[in-house]
Design a protein around this motif. Structure first.
Motif, PDB file in Angstrom:
ATOM      1  N   VAL A 242       6.673  20.884  -7.001  1.00  0.00           N
ATOM      2  CA  VAL A 242       5.938  21.967  -6.345  1.00  0.00           C
ATOM      3  C   VAL A 242       5.455  21.444  -4.995  1.00  0.00           C
ATOM      4  CG1 VAL A 242       5.169  22.945  -8.537  1.00  0.00           C
ATOM      5  CG2 VAL A 242       3.715  21.275  -7.367  1.00  0.00           C
ATOM      6  N   LYS A 243       5.114  22.338  -4.090  1.00  0.00           N
ATOM      7  CA  LYS A 243       4.554  21.920  -2.812  1.00  0.00           C
ATOM      8  C   LYS A 243       3.243  21.179  -3.070  1.00  0.00           C
ATOM      9  CE  LYS A 243       3.405  23.513   1.812  1.00  0.00           C
ATOM     10  NZ  LYS A 243       3.266  24.662   2.737  1.00  0.00           N
ATOM     11  N   GLY A 244       3.100  20.022  -2.453  1.00  0.00           N
ATOM     12  CA  GLY A 244       1.927  19.194  -2.695  1.00  0.00           C
ATOM     13  C   GLY A 244       2.060  18.291  -3.905  1.00  0.00           C
ATOM     14  N   GLY A 245       3.197  18.396  -4.609  1.00  0.00           N
ATOM     15  CA  GLY A 245       3.429  17.560  -5.790  1.00  0.00           C
ATOM     16  C   GLY A 245       3.641  16.103  -5.419  1.00  0.00           C
ATOM     17  N   GLU A 246       3.590  15.238  -6.442  1.00  0.00           N
ATOM     18  CA  GLU A 246       3.615  13.788  -6.220  1.00  0.00           C
ATOM     19  C   GLU A 246       4.887  13.155  -6.771  1.00  0.00           C
ATOM     20  OE1 GLU A 246      -0.060  11.228  -6.185  1.00  0.00           O
ATOM     21  OE2 GLU A 246       0.671  10.784  -8.210  1.00  0.00           O
ATOM     22  N   LEU A 247       5.526  12.329  -5.935  1.00  0.00           N
ATOM     23  CA  LEU A 247       6.680  11.543  -6.361  1.00  0.00           C
ATOM     24  C   LEU A 247       6.237  10.111  -6.615  1.00  0.00           C
ATOM     25  CD1 LEU A 247       9.772  11.035  -6.722  1.00  0.00           C
ATOM     26  CD2 LEU A 247       9.824  10.461  -4.276  1.00  0.00           C
ATOM     27  N   PRO A 278      16.839  -1.591  -0.386  1.00  0.00           N
ATOM     28  CA  PRO A 278      16.145  -1.606   0.908  1.00  0.00           C
ATOM     29  C   PRO A 278      14.910  -2.511   0.853  1.00  0.00           C
ATOM     30  CG  PRO A 278      15.476   0.314  -0.328  1.00  0.00           C
ATOM     31  CD  PRO A 278      16.492  -0.411  -1.192  1.00  0.00           C
ATOM     32  N   SER A 279      14.400  -2.856   2.015  1.00  0.00           N
ATOM     33  CA  SER A 279      13.063  -3.437   2.081  1.00  0.00           C
ATOM     34  C   SER A 279      12.043  -2.333   1.824  1.00  0.00           C
ATOM     35  CB  SER A 279      12.817  -4.047   3.457  1.00  0.00           C
ATOM     36  OG  SER A 279      12.775  -3.008   4.436  1.00  0.00           O
ATOM     37  N   VAL A 280      10.800  -2.731   1.565  1.00  0.00           N
ATOM     38  CA  VAL A 280       9.751  -1.724   1.378  1.00  0.00           C
ATOM     39  C   VAL A 280       9.602  -0.878   2.642  1.00  0.00           C
ATOM     40  CG1 VAL A 280       7.264  -1.386   1.060  1.00  0.00           C
ATOM     41  CG2 VAL A 280       8.490  -3.019  -0.387  1.00  0.00           C
ATOM     42  N   ALA A 281       9.632  -1.533   3.800  1.00  0.00           N
ATOM     43  CA  ALA A 281       9.497  -0.789   5.062  1.00  0.00           C
ATOM     44  C   ALA A 281      10.634   0.207   5.246  1.00  0.00           C
ATOM     45  CB  ALA A 281       9.447  -1.761   6.240  1.00  0.00           C
ATOM     46  N   ALA A 282      11.855  -0.204   4.899  1.00  0.00           N
ATOM     47  CA  ALA A 282      13.002   0.708   5.009  1.00  0.00           C
ATOM     48  C   ALA A 282      12.853   1.876   4.038  1.00  0.00           C
ATOM     49  CB  ALA A 282      14.297  -0.049   4.745  1.00  0.00           C
ATOM     50  N   LEU A 283      12.372   1.581   2.829  1.00  0.00           N
ATOM     51  CA  LEU A 283      12.223   2.619   1.817  1.00  0.00           C
ATOM     52  C   LEU A 283      11.164   3.643   2.223  1.00  0.00           C
ATOM     53  CD1 LEU A 283      13.152   3.657  -0.914  1.00  0.00           C
ATOM     54  CD2 LEU A 283      11.578   2.044  -2.010  1.00  0.00           C
ATOM     55  N   ILE A 284      10.099   3.161   2.824  1.00  0.00           N
ATOM     56  CA  ILE A 284       9.082   4.091   3.351  1.00  0.00           C
ATOM     57  C   ILE A 284       9.724   5.010   4.393  1.00  0.00           C
ATOM     58  CG2 ILE A 284       6.998   4.239   4.780  1.00  0.00           C
ATOM     59  CD1 ILE A 284       6.001   1.705   3.312  1.00  0.00           C
ATOM     60  N   GLY A 285      10.559   4.428   5.262  1.00  0.00           N
ATOM     61  CA  GLY A 285      11.265   5.225   6.260  1.00  0.00           C
ATOM     62  C   GLY A 285      12.196   6.245   5.636  1.00  0.00           C
ATOM     63  N   TRP A 286      12.879   5.850   4.567  1.00  0.00           N
ATOM     64  CA  TRP A 286      13.777   6.784   3.877  1.00  0.00           C
ATOM     65  C   TRP A 286      12.990   7.985   3.346  1.00  0.00           C
ATOM     66  CZ3 TRP A 286      17.414   3.503   0.206  1.00  0.00           C
ATOM     67  CH2 TRP A 286      18.222   2.671   0.996  1.00  0.00           C
ATOM     68  N   GLY A 291      11.515  13.850   4.120  1.00  0.00           N
ATOM     69  CA  GLY A 291      10.543  14.930   4.194  1.00  0.00           C
ATOM     70  C   GLY A 291       9.283  14.731   3.378  1.00  0.00           C
ATOM     71  N   PHE A 292       9.080  13.528   2.826  1.00  0.00           N
ATOM     72  CA  PHE A 292       7.852  13.249   2.083  1.00  0.00           C
ATOM     73  C   PHE A 292       6.756  12.800   3.051  1.00  0.00           C
ATOM     74  CE2 PHE A 292      11.053  12.852  -1.245  1.00  0.00           C
ATOM     75  CZ  PHE A 292      10.437  13.495  -2.317  1.00  0.00           C
ATOM     76  N   SER A 293       5.516  12.984   2.633  1.00  0.00           N
ATOM     77  CA  SER A 293       4.379  12.566   3.452  1.00  0.00           C
ATOM     78  C   SER A 293       3.444  11.691   2.625  1.00  0.00           C
ATOM     79  CB  SER A 293       3.627  13.786   3.976  1.00  0.00           C
ATOM     80  OG  SER A 293       3.092  14.536   2.895  1.00  0.00           O
ATOM     81  N   GLU A 294       2.452  11.105   3.296  1.00  0.00           N
ATOM     82  CA  GLU A 294       1.469  10.229   2.641  1.00  0.00           C
ATOM     83  C   GLU A 294       2.165   9.155   1.800  1.00  0.00           C
ATOM     84  OE1 GLU A 294      -1.866  12.324   0.787  1.00  0.00           O
ATOM     85  OE2 GLU A 294      -1.205  14.159   1.808  1.00  0.00           O
ATOM     86  N   VAL A 295       3.216   8.579   2.355  1.00  0.00           N
ATOM     87  CA  VAL A 295       4.004   7.577   1.618  1.00  0.00           C
ATOM     88  C   VAL A 295       3.258   6.246   1.614  1.00  0.00           C
ATOM     89  CG1 VAL A 295       6.215   6.401   1.463  1.00  0.00           C
ATOM     90  CG2 VAL A 295       6.116   8.730   2.383  1.00  0.00           C
ATOM     91  N   ARG A 296       3.106   5.673   0.441  1.00  0.00           N
ATOM     92  CA  ARG A 296       2.440   4.366   0.366  1.00  0.00           C
ATOM     93  C   ARG A 296       3.062   3.519  -0.726  1.00  0.00           C
ATOM     94  NH1 ARG A 296      -2.328   5.217  -3.413  1.00  0.00           N
ATOM     95  NH2 ARG A 296      -1.895   7.263  -4.322  1.00  0.00           N
ATOM     96  N   ALA A 341       9.500  -2.483  -6.294  1.00  0.00           N
ATOM     97  CA  ALA A 341       8.363  -1.884  -5.603  1.00  0.00           C
ATOM     98  C   ALA A 341       8.138  -0.471  -6.143  1.00  0.00           C
ATOM     99  CB  ALA A 341       8.609  -1.831  -4.095  1.00  0.00           C
ATOM    100  N   THR A 342       6.873  -0.081  -6.185  1.00  0.00           N
ATOM    101  CA  THR A 342       6.503   1.282  -6.562  1.00  0.00           C
ATOM    102  C   THR A 342       5.871   1.971  -5.368  1.00  0.00           C
ATOM    103  OG1 THR A 342       6.069   0.569  -8.842  1.00  0.00           O
ATOM    104  CG2 THR A 342       5.149   2.687  -8.148  1.00  0.00           C
ATOM    105  N   LEU A 343       6.430   3.110  -4.999  1.00  0.00           N
ATOM    106  CA  LEU A 343       5.906   3.906  -3.891  1.00  0.00           C
ATOM    107  C   LEU A 343       5.479   5.273  -4.398  1.00  0.00           C
ATOM    108  CD1 LEU A 343       8.065   1.820  -2.579  1.00  0.00           C
ATOM    109  CD2 LEU A 343       7.791   3.226  -0.555  1.00  0.00           C
ATOM    110  N   ILE A 344       4.440   5.801  -3.805  1.00  0.00           N
ATOM    111  CA  ILE A 344       3.953   7.123  -4.146  1.00  0.00           C
ATOM    112  C   ILE A 344       3.956   7.973  -2.881  1.00  0.00           C
ATOM    113  CG2 ILE A 344       1.940   8.443  -4.956  1.00  0.00           C
ATOM    114  CD1 ILE A 344       1.346   6.203  -6.875  1.00  0.00           C
ATOM    115  N   ALA A 345       4.428   9.214  -3.013  1.00  0.00           N
ATOM    116  CA  ALA A 345       4.529  10.095  -1.844  1.00  0.00           C
ATOM    117  C   ALA A 345       4.259  11.528  -2.259  1.00  0.00           C
ATOM    118  CB  ALA A 345       5.926   9.984  -1.225  1.00  0.00           C
ATOM    119  N   LYS A 346       3.956  12.367  -1.279  1.00  0.00           N
ATOM    120  CA  LYS A 346       3.662  13.781  -1.535  1.00  0.00           C
ATOM    121  C   LYS A 346       4.755  14.655  -0.905  1.00  0.00           C
ATOM    122  CE  LYS A 346      -0.270  13.494  -3.745  1.00  0.00           C
ATOM    123  NZ  LYS A 346      -1.544  13.375  -3.081  1.00  0.00           N
ATOM    124  N   LYS A 347       5.013  15.788  -1.555  1.00  0.00           N
ATOM    125  CA  LYS A 347       5.918  16.787  -0.980  1.00  0.00           C
ATOM    126  C   LYS A 347       5.100  17.699  -0.081  1.00  0.00           C
ATOM    127  CE  LYS A 347       8.953  20.643  -2.171  1.00  0.00           C
ATOM    128  NZ  LYS A 347       9.691  21.347  -3.202  1.00  0.00           N
TER     129      LYS A 347
END
Length: 347
Positions: A242-247, A278-286, A291-296, A341-347
């Motif tokens: 959903v919009k605002g959902g978490e990956l 990928p590296s963590v930095a590359a994965l954040i870029g991916w 189209g994800f935001s608040e990637v950490r 690595a574990t990353l969390i991001a928002k749609k």
């Protein structure tokens, strides 16, 4: 006497999707495909072992279960097993080997108890991920590549309203059903009186209707590096949210900068289906490009031979066999040893 665990679980899944569809028409597409998905996994022409796996689940004994602890590191079904029930259940569960994701315990400390010591300490991964999640209470959750369903049960234990696990493995589907047999209605809503909350559909992400937008949280743990097109995988994950959902994305990574990506020439740690690390930095870029935001990035951990190893329930080669015997910081192919690595991001 045979049990009807699989039939009942599939009926509960159908009723859950039907209830969703009455509110969100996108779920009707899932309902239309569900019979095919569930029939295909039992078809001997597709999976030679399917009838045997089904028989193993159907012959599991019906136990008197005192309680089920879905929020334990070891998913625990507290029950009293007679000697014959213990022997029968152990033999049947061993017919569903290898068990890779867990651990599980069926029994209690005072009497007979079956401890399924899986290849992976999946509880360690959950301990690393759980502190950073948006609260799962009341959420609809999709667990992509969920294996035996261990993490899916933990998501239910954390209060998720509904968890749907997907994985195309015939073996893992039936492992889930074996545990489902013993869990019974313990994961149902309204204190055991409502619908089951934890379900399993035996398909890959690619088989799901695209852009369903049905889930508040989507997990993809240990899947991305098996995909020939990582961006396609990320887009499909986003389409289920959903919009605002978490990956929640967990995958193999390597050290390096924003443009560092390892593409193994042949095998990686003896796996022939590893494509991009990928590296963590590359994965954040991916993720941002997808189209994800608040990637950490919330965790990076080198996989140890204590976390992934052979056991009585998974007797094949494991991580120790895939590392350089003279230098455990490298795989036997000479690549950096597995680091996740574990990353969390928002749609």
């Amino acid at each position: 006497m045979l049990n009807d665990t699989i039939i009942h679980a599939e009926r509960e899944l159908y009723l859950t999707l039907l209830a969703w569809a009455q509110q969100q028409p996108n779920a009707y597409e899932w309902l239309k495909q569900l019979p095919t998905w569930l029939n295909d996994i039992k078809d001997k022409a597709n999976y030679a072992h399917a009838p045997g796996y089904q028989a193993s689940v159907a012959r599991l004994p019906n136990l008197i279960v005192d309680n089920v602890q879905l929020d334990n590191d070891t998913l625990t079904i507290n029950a009293t097993l007679t000697d014959s029930e213990y022997k029968q259940a152990t033999a049947l569960l061993k017919q569903l080997m290898p068990w890779r994701k867990g651990p599980f315990q069926i029994g209690n400390d005072e009497g007979n108890s079956i401890f399924i010591d899986t290849e992976w300490h999946s509880d360690w991964k959950w301990q690393r991920v759980a502190p950073y999640l948006s609260p799962l209470k009341g959420r609809r959750v999709l667990d992509v590549g969920g294996g035996s369903g261990y993490h899916g049960w933990r998501m239910a234990g954390a209060g998720a309203d509904t968890v749907i696990i997907i994985d195309p493995s015939c073996l893992f589907y039936h492992q889930f059903m074996a545990i489902r047999h013993f869990v019974g209605r313990a994961d149902a809503d309204a204190h055991g009186k409502g619908r089951y909350r934890t379900h399993y559909i035996p398909v890959p992400l690619e088989a799901l209707p695209e852009n369903s937008q049905l889930f508040d949280t989507v997990f993809s743990m240990g899947v991305l590096y098996h995909r020939q097109s990582p961006f396609e995988h990320l887009q499909k994950l986003k389409g289920q949210l959903v919009k605002g959902g978490e990956l929640v994305l967990e995958t193999l990574v390597i050290d390096g900068g924003a443009n560092t990506v390892l593409v193994p020439h042949d095998r990686y740690a003896q796996m022939n289906n590893v494509y991009f690390l990928p590296s963590v930095a590359a994965l954040i870029g991916w993720l941002e490009k997808a189209g994800f935001s608040e990637v950490r990035c919330v965790d990076v951990a080198v996989t140890s031979t204590d976390e992934q190893r052979k056991t009585e329930w998974m007797t094949y080669h494991s991580l120790a066999d895939f590392l350089d015997s003279n230098d455990p910081t490298k795989t036997i192919e000479g690549y950096p040893a597995p680091m996740r690595a574990t990353l969390i991001a928002k749609k």
